[in-house]
Design a protein around this motif. Structure first.
Motif, PDB file in Angstrom:
ATOM      1  N   ARG A 123      -3.286  -3.957  -7.929  1.00 11.26           N
ATOM      2  CA  ARG A 123      -2.491  -4.176  -6.711  1.00 11.26           C
ATOM      3  C   ARG A 123      -3.469  -3.972  -5.456  1.00 11.26           C
ATOM      4  O   ARG A 123      -3.239  -4.657  -4.349  1.00 11.26           O
ATOM      5  N   LEU A 124      -4.428  -2.934  -5.759  1.00  7.08           N
ATOM      6  CA  LEU A 124      -5.401  -2.659  -4.652  1.00  7.08           C
ATOM      7  C   LEU A 124      -6.442  -3.996  -4.311  1.00  7.08           C
ATOM      8  O   LEU A 124      -6.689  -4.350  -3.284  1.00  7.08           O
ATOM      9  N   ARG A 137      -2.151  -0.265 -10.703  1.00  9.20           N
ATOM     10  CA  ARG A 137      -2.443  -0.090  -9.459  1.00  9.20           C
ATOM     11  C   ARG A 137      -3.943  -0.670  -8.917  1.00  9.20           C
ATOM     12  O   ARG A 137      -3.808  -1.194  -7.742  1.00  9.20           O
ATOM     13  N   THR A 165       0.814  -1.188   0.097  1.00 11.22           N
ATOM     14  CA  THR A 165      -0.152  -0.009   0.008  1.00 11.22           C
ATOM     15  C   THR A 165       0.770   1.131   0.161  1.00 11.22           C
ATOM     16  O   THR A 165       0.370   2.225  -0.520  1.00 11.22           O
ATOM     17  N   TRP A 166       1.807   1.282   0.694  1.00 13.10           N
ATOM     18  CA  TRP A 166       2.742   2.425   0.991  1.00 13.10           C
ATOM     19  C   TRP A 166       3.425   2.928  -0.315  1.00 13.10           C
ATOM     20  O   TRP A 166       3.649   3.873  -0.887  1.00 13.10           O
ATOM     21  N   SER A 167       3.984   1.585  -1.014  1.00 12.33           N
ATOM     22  CA  SER A 167       4.632   1.836  -2.417  1.00 12.33           C
ATOM     23  C   SER A 167       3.956   2.171  -3.710  1.00 12.33           C
ATOM     24  O   SER A 167       4.064   2.980  -4.423  1.00 12.33           O
ATOM     25  N   SER A 168       2.559   1.951  -3.309  1.00 10.72           N
ATOM     26  CA  SER A 168       1.256   2.173  -4.260  1.00 10.72           C
ATOM     27  C   SER A 168       1.099   3.485  -4.431  1.00 10.72           C
ATOM     28  O   SER A 168       0.727   4.338  -5.511  1.00 10.72           O
ATOM     29  N   PHE A 169       1.072   4.096  -3.210  1.00 13.38           N
ATOM     30  CA  PHE A 169       0.562   5.619  -3.026  1.00 13.38           C
ATOM     31  C   PHE A 169       1.584   6.451  -2.610  1.00 13.38           C
ATOM     32  O   PHE A 169       1.427   7.745  -2.825  1.00 13.38           O
ATOM     33  N   SER A 170       2.827   6.149  -2.654  1.00 13.23           N
ATOM     34  CA  SER A 170       3.992   7.103  -2.583  1.00 13.23           C
ATOM     35  C   SER A 170       5.028   6.615  -3.441  1.00 13.23           C
ATOM     36  O   SER A 170       5.147   5.937  -3.970  1.00 13.23           O
ATOM     37  N   ASN A 171       5.944   7.503  -3.439  1.00 14.51           N
ATOM     38  CA  ASN A 171       7.041   7.582  -4.451  1.00 14.51           C
ATOM     39  C   ASN A 171       8.149   7.049  -3.586  1.00 14.51           C
ATOM     40  O   ASN A 171       9.068   8.060  -3.051  1.00 14.51           O
TER      41      ASN A 171
END
Length: 142
Positions: free
Chosen positions: A91-92, A88, A23-29
């Protein structure tokens, strides 16, 4: 403690960390090196889930009934590494499936260890202590 219970605890812990990292890698750079580390960790968790799946398949007597169960297919989707789900949205979906897997293991863990009874006793003790403290202190400490 049974080995199955310990393995469920380890799987729950690993899947929670994996869900957080995905989740962290999906929503942040995140940096390339960190993203690669997350992918390797996800591959390791997928391998552990695969081993758990194979062990449960080996343990079961009725293989057809095992594959007819809807949770079996959820487990199979959860074993797909994130590297094979580059979009994405996929991934979700995988994150939600992993969370569903956590809830199944957590339910089994709570039933095996009677954690619900322990939590109920703890909650009742805290409530009783709070009420007793209020009764004793109501006149002295506003």
């Amino acid at each position: 403690m049974k080995i199955r219970t310990v393995s469920n605890i380890v799987i729950i812990f690993l899947v929670i960390i994996d869900v957080f990292l995905i989740t962290w890698s999906s929503f942040s750079n995140v940096g390339i090196l960190l993203a690669q580390g997350i992918i390797y960790f996800d591959l390791a968790v997928c391998f552990i889930l695969l081993c758990d799946f194979m062990f449960r398949l080996h343990e079961t007597e009725d293989k057809k009934a095992f594959f007819k169960d809807k949770w079996t297919w959820v487990d199979i989707i959860a074993m797909i590494p994130i590297e094979f789900a580059p979009f994405r949205f996929l991934r979700l979906i995988r994150v939600f499936i992993l969370l569903n897997k956590i809830s199944k293991y957590l339910k089994d863990f709570i039933e095996e260890t009677r954690l619900d009874l322990s939590f109920g006793i703890l909650l009742m003790t805290v409530i009783a202590g709070t009420v007793l403290f209020y009764i004793v202190e109501v006149g002295m400490n506003p």
